[in-house]
Scaffold this active site. Structure first.
Site, short mmCIF file in Angstrom:
data_model
loop_
_atom_site.label_atom_id
_atom_site.label_comp_id
_atom_site.label_asym_id
_atom_site.label_seq_id
_atom_site.Cartn_x
_atom_site.Cartn_y
_atom_site.Cartn_z
N GLY A 81 0.83 -1.20 0.00
CA GLY A 81 0.00 0.00 0.00
C GLY A 81 0.86 1.24 0.00
N VAL A 82 1.95 1.20 -0.78
CA VAL A 82 3.01 2.22 -0.68
C VAL A 82 2.72 3.45 -1.55
CG1 VAL A 82 4.48 1.40 -2.57
CG2 VAL A 82 5.54 2.30 -0.47
N GLY A 127 -1.05 7.56 1.31
CA GLY A 127 -1.37 7.51 2.73
C GLY A 127 -0.19 7.13 3.62
N ILE A 128 -0.47 6.27 4.60
CA ILE A 128 0.55 5.88 5.58
C ILE A 128 1.72 5.15 4.91
CG2 ILE A 128 0.95 4.42 7.61
CD1 ILE A 128 -2.08 4.91 8.32
N ASP A 166 2.16 -2.24 -4.44
CA ASP A 166 0.86 -1.58 -4.50
C ASP A 166 0.16 -2.02 -5.78
OD1 ASP A 166 -1.32 0.53 -4.56
OD2 ASP A 166 -0.14 1.31 -2.89
N SER A 213 -6.58 -1.42 13.25
CA SER A 213 -7.41 -0.21 13.33
C SER A 213 -8.08 -0.15 14.69
CB SER A 213 -8.48 -0.26 12.24
OG SER A 213 -9.45 0.76 12.43
N TYR A 222 -15.14 -4.94 7.33
CA TYR A 222 -13.91 -4.19 7.63
C TYR A 222 -13.45 -4.46 9.06
CZ TYR A 222 -10.69 -0.33 8.38
OH TYR A 222 -9.58 0.40 8.69
N LYS A 227 -9.97 -6.41 10.65
CA LYS A 227 -9.01 -5.77 11.56
C LYS A 227 -8.90 -6.56 12.87
CE LYS A 227 -7.82 -2.59 8.67
NZ LYS A 227 -6.47 -2.67 8.05
#
Lengths: 262, 262
Positions: free
Chosen positions: B10-11, B14-15, B34, B116, B156, B160
């Site tokens: 997820g690069v 965002g984070i 990603d 999360s 979701y 988590k």
């Protein structure tokens, strides 16, 4: 880099001594507090007996510079005969000392409170924590201990539950001063008081250490304390961080039978 | 300093994007994964669709160097219509990708999984997590969703909770390889998917952000991810760290009526 100023209690030994060493290595100024005099890795030493309200006030008055952080690391282990002192040093005195230092903390300042794996039952013991937290300096701790019918081990666990719940309770008010507090909960650390934990908690201590491969090292806890004191962790507020080499996870995996989740 | 090699999923935003930037600033080598191509702050980019078992295998095969750490940051927000993809990407695919990379991790390696605040009810939902974790690639996720009668928001939260429980469950086995996993649980972070959380969780999101003063910044989560990837945090194993600017503490203080503990 920016030199910051940190206060550390219980700085003469164990995790506190390692924290002073690490903060000095990082180039910071360190002011150490302890009942035992030391100069190791300190810019300034101030005598502090958290069991003595007069000593707390005198130590706070001697501190004449602004702080970027405070690590409340001083604490007594579970040991029969120390019941009142445990309640006073580990929670009531620590809270009083923190209150006395709050005005010295610069905006952005971080307070790190040393809790314990032994304090993880705080959800179940909130009512007893509230009764402890309602006590003030000068209240009769012997009467409290008799009323609650608690031994030294329970006194210890209660103070660690209290430090976690107090940290949570203070978080919102501290935001208004741009300050934050968090707790660290180590388990099974090889300091000078490890034998007290073996005696208090029995074979579970050795079993956990065996499963983790070894006990934790004081520096491994101190490295994380240094990070939580630093501005790099600034969004950590009111959190409790378990630092136990996996001991909490092993016990949860057993209790919740998680071994199929692979 | 020692240059280490880190993989981040997820690069592209965002984070994850902030984590790549920080790790590069620290002098490390960063391999980014990603579904969206990017080169920012990366030494190497590998395309990865966690919704596609073939893509997971291909991405893992393209990685031809040993790693010091992996941050499983990629994830989808709660959004109606994405139910199956959420289960696949956020948990089942992330688990499969981690398994595929485990042999590339050097001793001492650290895996950081992005959980999360929405996953904090894992104790109450352990049974449902076990049913999700029992699924394999190719199993019918639509049938699972129908059986469990869950919407996108519950999907979701479930993923988590699952990532937290899976991390706990794996901790002891990973010790044998000298590897460790931990989870981070951010809340209310100002990324591109913040609107999804407002729609899914309603006014509680805005109220929490208001009490905290602002939403968290992606870099404030990434700074902590970088620390948990590093050897300085090596005694953190199987832990979950809330990073929420105090939001968890405010809600606990309300729920447990802690306002007298001062």
């Amino acid at each position: 880099m920016t030199q910051r100023v940190y206060a550390v209690t219980g700085v003469a030994s164990g995790i506190g001594a390692e924290l002073a060493r690490i903060l000095k290595e990082q180039g910071h100024r360190v002011i150490g507090f302890d009942i035992h005099r030391t100069q190791a890795n300190l810019d300034h030493f101030i005598a502090l007996d958290l069991n003595d309200p007069g000593s707390i006030a005198a130590a706070a008055a001697q501190l004449d510079e602004p702080l970027d952080g405070l690590c409340n690391n001083a604490g007594l282990p579970p040991r029969a005969g120390l019941e009142e002192t445990i309640l006073q040093v580990n929670f009531l005195g620590t809270r009083a000392f923190t209150r006395a230092l709050l005005d010295r903390l610069r905006p952005g300042g971080s307070v790190v409170n040393m809790a314990s794996r032994a304090g993880q039952q705080w959800r179940e013991n909130t009512a007893q924590v509230k009764r402890l937290a309602a006590l003030n300096a000068g209240d009769d701790l012997r009467a409290f201990i008799a009323r609650e019918n608690i031994d030294a081990t329970r006194c210890y666990n209660l103070t660690k539950e209290a430090i976690i719940l107090w940290t949570i309770a203070e978080t919102e008010a501290l935001l208004g001063r741009d300050l934050r507090m968090n707790t660290l909960s180590p388990g099974g650390v090889s300091t000078g008081i490890f034998g007290d934990f073996q005696r208090a908690f029995g074979e579970a201590v050795d079993r956990n250490v065996q499963r983790a491969g070894r006990a934790g090292k004081p520096e491994e806890i101190a490295q994380i304390a240094a990070f939580v004191l630093s501005p790099e962790s600034n969004w950590l507020k009111g959190a409790d961080i378990a630092i136990d080499g996996g001991m909490g996870a092993f016990n949860l995996a057993d209790a919740l039978d998680l071994h199929d989740i692979r």
